[in-house]
Write a protein that holds these residues in place. Structure first.
Motif, PDB file in Angstrom:
ATOM      1  N   TYR A  34       6.219  10.985  -9.529  1.00 44.48           N
ATOM      2  CA  TYR A  34       5.097  10.689  -8.625  1.00 44.48           C
ATOM      3  C   TYR A  34       4.128  11.879  -8.546  1.00 44.48           C
ATOM      4  O   TYR A  34       2.910  11.701  -8.463  1.00 44.48           O
ATOM      5  N   HIS A  35       4.705  13.090  -8.569  1.00 39.18           N
ATOM      6  CA  HIS A  35       3.869  14.287  -8.498  1.00 39.18           C
ATOM      7  C   HIS A  35       2.928  14.351  -9.695  1.00 39.18           C
ATOM      8  O   HIS A  35       1.755  14.737  -9.560  1.00 39.18           O
ATOM      9  N   GLN A  36       3.422  13.965 -10.870  1.00 35.01           N
ATOM     10  CA  GLN A  36       2.576  13.978 -12.064  1.00 35.01           C
ATOM     11  C   GLN A  36       1.412  12.997 -11.937  1.00 35.01           C
ATOM     12  O   GLN A  36       0.361  13.192 -12.557  1.00 35.01           O
ATOM     13  N   MET A  37       1.584  11.963 -11.140  1.00 29.81           N
ATOM     14  CA  MET A  37       0.503  10.997 -10.904  1.00 29.81           C
ATOM     15  C   MET A  37      -0.363  11.405  -9.717  1.00 29.81           C
ATOM     16  O   MET A  37      -1.239  10.650  -9.291  1.00 29.81           O
ATOM     17  N   LEU A  38      -0.087  12.624  -9.171  1.00 29.77           N
ATOM     18  CA  LEU A  38      -0.812  13.150  -8.010  1.00 29.77           C
ATOM     19  C   LEU A  38      -0.621  12.286  -6.774  1.00 29.77           C
ATOM     20  O   LEU A  38      -1.457  12.276  -5.872  1.00 29.77           O
ATOM     21  N   GLU A  39       0.482  11.556  -6.733  1.00 23.33           N
ATOM     22  CA  GLU A  39       0.835  10.765  -5.545  1.00 23.33           C
ATOM     23  C   GLU A  39       1.778  11.626  -4.705  1.00 23.33           C
ATOM     24  O   GLU A  39       3.006  11.540  -4.799  1.00 23.33           O
ATOM     25  N   LEU A  40       1.177  12.470  -3.885  1.00 19.65           N
ATOM     26  CA  LEU A  40       1.943  13.503  -3.203  1.00 19.65           C
ATOM     27  C   LEU A  40       2.875  12.962  -2.120  1.00 19.65           C
ATOM     28  O   LEU A  40       3.948  13.527  -1.900  1.00 19.65           O
ATOM     29  N   SER A  41       2.472  11.901  -1.441  1.00 23.60           N
ATOM     30  CA  SER A  41       3.324  11.379  -0.356  1.00 23.60           C
ATOM     31  C   SER A  41       4.658  10.869  -0.884  1.00 23.60           C
ATOM     32  O   SER A  41       5.719  11.265  -0.376  1.00 23.60           O
ATOM     33  N   PRO A  42       4.693   9.971  -1.913  1.00 22.22           N
ATOM     34  CA  PRO A  42       5.989   9.562  -2.438  1.00 22.22           C
ATOM     35  C   PRO A  42       6.734  10.715  -3.107  1.00 22.22           C
ATOM     36  O   PRO A  42       7.973  10.764  -3.065  1.00 22.22           O
ATOM     37  N   ALA A  43       5.996  11.659  -3.687  1.00 26.16           N
ATOM     38  CA  ALA A  43       6.656  12.824  -4.288  1.00 26.16           C
ATOM     39  C   ALA A  43       7.403  13.600  -3.215  1.00 26.16           C
ATOM     40  O   ALA A  43       8.582  13.949  -3.381  1.00 26.16           O
ATOM     41  N   GLU A  44       6.731  13.863  -2.088  1.00 24.01           N
ATOM     42  CA  GLU A  44       7.375  14.573  -0.988  1.00 24.01           C
ATOM     43  C   GLU A  44       8.588  13.805  -0.469  1.00 24.01           C
ATOM     44  O   GLU A  44       9.641  14.395  -0.188  1.00 24.01           O
ATOM     45  N   LYS A  45       8.440  12.492  -0.362  1.00 22.08           N
ATOM     46  CA  LYS A  45       9.547  11.664   0.129  1.00 22.08           C
ATOM     47  C   LYS A  45      10.805  11.862  -0.718  1.00 22.08           C
ATOM     48  O   LYS A  45      11.908  12.075  -0.191  1.00 22.08           O
ATOM     49  N   TYR A  46      10.649  11.818  -2.038  1.00 15.66           N
ATOM     50  CA  TYR A  46      11.828  11.908  -2.901  1.00 15.66           C
ATOM     51  C   TYR A  46      12.355  13.333  -2.998  1.00 15.66           C
ATOM     52  O   TYR A  46      13.566  13.533  -3.142  1.00 15.66           O
ATOM     53  N   TYR A  47      11.481  14.329  -2.892  1.00 11.25           N
ATOM     54  CA  TYR A  47      11.986  15.703  -2.835  1.00 11.25           C
ATOM     55  C   TYR A  47      12.841  15.904  -1.588  1.00 11.25           C
ATOM     56  O   TYR A  47      13.902  16.535  -1.638  1.00 11.25           O
ATOM     57  N   ARG A  48      12.379  15.356  -0.461  1.00 12.94           N
ATOM     58  CA  ARG A  48      13.138  15.497   0.785  1.00 12.94           C
ATOM     59  C   ARG A  48      14.481  14.762   0.689  1.00 12.94           C
ATOM     60  O   ARG A  48      15.503  15.253   1.194  1.00 12.94           O
ATOM     61  N   LEU A  49      14.477  13.588   0.051  1.00 11.34           N
ATOM     62  CA  LEU A  49      15.728  12.865  -0.133  1.00 11.34           C
ATOM     63  C   LEU A  49      16.691  13.656  -1.011  1.00 11.34           C
ATOM     64  O   LEU A  49      17.910  13.671  -0.763  1.00 11.34           O
ATOM     65  N   ALA A  50      16.155  14.326  -2.024  1.00 15.62           N
ATOM     66  CA  ALA A  50      16.995  15.150  -2.891  1.00 15.62           C
ATOM     67  C   ALA A  50      17.619  16.300  -2.110  1.00 15.62           C
ATOM     68  O   ALA A  50      18.814  16.596  -2.251  1.00 15.62           O
ATOM     69  N   VAL A  51      16.808  16.952  -1.273  1.00  5.36           N
ATOM     70  CA  VAL A  51      17.317  18.064  -0.467  1.00  5.36           C
ATOM     71  C   VAL A  51      18.320  17.568   0.568  1.00  5.36           C
ATOM     72  O   VAL A  51      19.327  18.231   0.848  1.00  5.36           O
ATOM     73  N   LYS A  52      18.081  16.388   1.127  1.00  9.05           N
ATOM     74  CA  LYS A  52      19.022  15.820   2.098  1.00  9.05           C
ATOM     75  C   LYS A  52      20.357  15.531   1.430  1.00  9.05           C
ATOM     76  O   LYS A  52      21.421  15.702   2.032  1.00  9.05           O
ATOM     77  N   THR A  53      20.311  15.109   0.173  1.00  3.75           N
ATOM     78  CA  THR A  53      21.540  14.821  -0.568  1.00  3.75           C
ATOM     79  C   THR A  53      22.267  16.097  -0.943  1.00  3.75           C
ATOM     80  O   THR A  53      23.494  16.155  -0.938  1.00  3.75           O
ATOM     81  N   ASN A  54      21.504  17.146  -1.275  1.00  2.66           N
ATOM     82  CA  ASN A  54      22.100  18.426  -1.659  1.00  2.66           C
ATOM     83  C   ASN A  54      21.281  19.550  -1.025  1.00  2.66           C
ATOM     84  O   ASN A  54      20.208  19.903  -1.499  1.00  2.66           O
ATOM     85  N   ARG A  55      21.791  20.109   0.054  1.00  2.00           N
ATOM     86  CA  ARG A  55      21.067  21.135   0.805  1.00  2.00           C
ATOM     87  C   ARG A  55      20.844  22.409  -0.002  1.00  2.00           C
ATOM     88  O   ARG A  55      19.981  23.214   0.342  1.00  2.00           O
ATOM     89  N   GLU A  56      21.620  22.612  -1.060  1.00  2.00           N
ATOM     90  CA  GLU A  56      21.512  23.821  -1.862  1.00  2.00           C
ATOM     91  C   GLU A  56      20.707  23.592  -3.143  1.00  2.00           C
ATOM     92  O   GLU A  56      20.753  24.420  -4.059  1.00  2.00           O
ATOM     93  N   TYR A  57      19.960  22.520  -3.211  1.00  2.00           N
ATOM     94  CA  TYR A  57      19.217  22.179  -4.423  1.00  2.00           C
ATOM     95  C   TYR A  57      17.886  22.927  -4.416  1.00  2.00           C
ATOM     96  O   TYR A  57      16.861  22.422  -3.964  1.00  2.00           O
ATOM     97  N   SER A  58      17.903  24.123  -4.945  1.00  2.00           N
ATOM     98  CA  SER A  58      16.725  24.998  -4.875  1.00  2.00           C
ATOM     99  C   SER A  58      15.532  24.416  -5.630  1.00  2.00           C
ATOM    100  O   SER A  58      14.380  24.641  -5.238  1.00  2.00           O
TER     101      SER A  58
END
Length: 267
Positions: free
Chosen positions: A93-117
């Motif tokens: 999504y970030h590559q398509m400059l769709e920042l809102s869905p990009a942020e959503k999935y980054y946050r989901l990734a961090v929620k799944t793994n708190r140490e995912y730098s």
């Protein structure tokens, strides 16, 4: 006559069973003779099953083809609890400059793994793209607490400080990035699990600082390359180039002198 007949028959029978003489056996019927066996054909080899392409592999292929929306959909077909797939979905999504869905999935990734730098870093790039530089710096620093050996994240942190005109901190961050990976500024790929932010407003000054970093590391060829880029981007302070202690080792090089003497075409 009868006696003679029986005498002949007796001699014939005796000859058939006389000791030491093996009886002659008649050849077997043709139907019982050994017949040549037909040539055996090699057994057919079992066909190998076609390799199974996972959702992640399919998404990676689509990303390589720059089919980002299709890649995002492919990643979504994978395990819902995979931090890697969630992060890669965000990158698509970030590559398509769709920042809102990009942020959503980054946050989901961090929620799944708190140490995912990597996902934390990528969240920082979303804030950077929105010009929320303070928040981007916060995410980069958080990612570095988990992974202090990442040259790309140190580079991004330098970008955040640079955007806030905190040039000293930017330079320090880039020096740490170069110490970890001398090629950090040469890596242009944004595919994979981590995004490296490159867009800056003051490109000439940015290239000047990168040239300083390479000169301090003794990588004169790259230092000269970035000096040229700085000049092409509009860097005008030639005197600063001559007096900068970082460029002392370049002073006697013909290429350095030519760069100062020429008026490069501004791109």
């Amino acid at each position: 006559m009868v006696s003679v007949f029986w005498f002949v028959m007796l001699n014939f029978a005796t000859a058939q069973v006389s000791p030491g003489v093996a009886p002659q056996s008649s050849p077997p019927p043709a139907s019982f003779r050994d017949e040549p066996k037909p040539a055996q054909t090699p057994a057919a080899q079992p066909q190998k099953p076609a390799p199974i392409i996972s959702a992640e592999m399919r998404g990676d292929i689509l990303m390589a083809r720059k089919m980002y929306r299709e890649a995002a959909e492919a990643y979504k077909e994978g395990p819902k609890d995979s931090a890697v797939l969630l992060n890669k979905t965000g990158i698509a999504y970030h590559q398509m400059l769709e920042l809102s869905p990009a942020e959503k999935y980054y946050r989901l990734a961090v929620k799944t793994n708190r140490e995912y730098s990597e996902a934390i870093n990528n969240l920082g790039t979303v804030y950077y793209a929105r010009k929320s530089y303070r928040r981007s710096i916060g995410e980069y620093r958080k990612a570095l607490r988990i992974n202090p050996k990442s040259a790309s994240i140190w580079s991004n942190l330098g970008m955040g400080y640079f955007a806030r005109k905190e040039y000293k901190r930017a330079e320090e961050s880039w020096q740490k990035a170069l110490a970890l990976d001398p090629d950090v500024f040469e890596n242009h790929s944004t595919q994979g699990v981590l995004l490296q932010k490159r867009s800056v407003d003051e490109r000439a000054k940015f290239h000047y600082f990168v040239a300083q970093g390479y000169a301090k590391k003794g990588q004169n060829d790259r230092a000269l390359l970035y000096i040229r880029k700085a000049l092409e981007e509009g860097f005008k302070d030639r005197k600063k180039l001559q007096e900068d202690p970082a460029f002392v080792a370049l002073q006697d090089l013909d290429e350095f002198k030519q760069l100062l003497a020429l008026e490069p075409r501004v791109l």
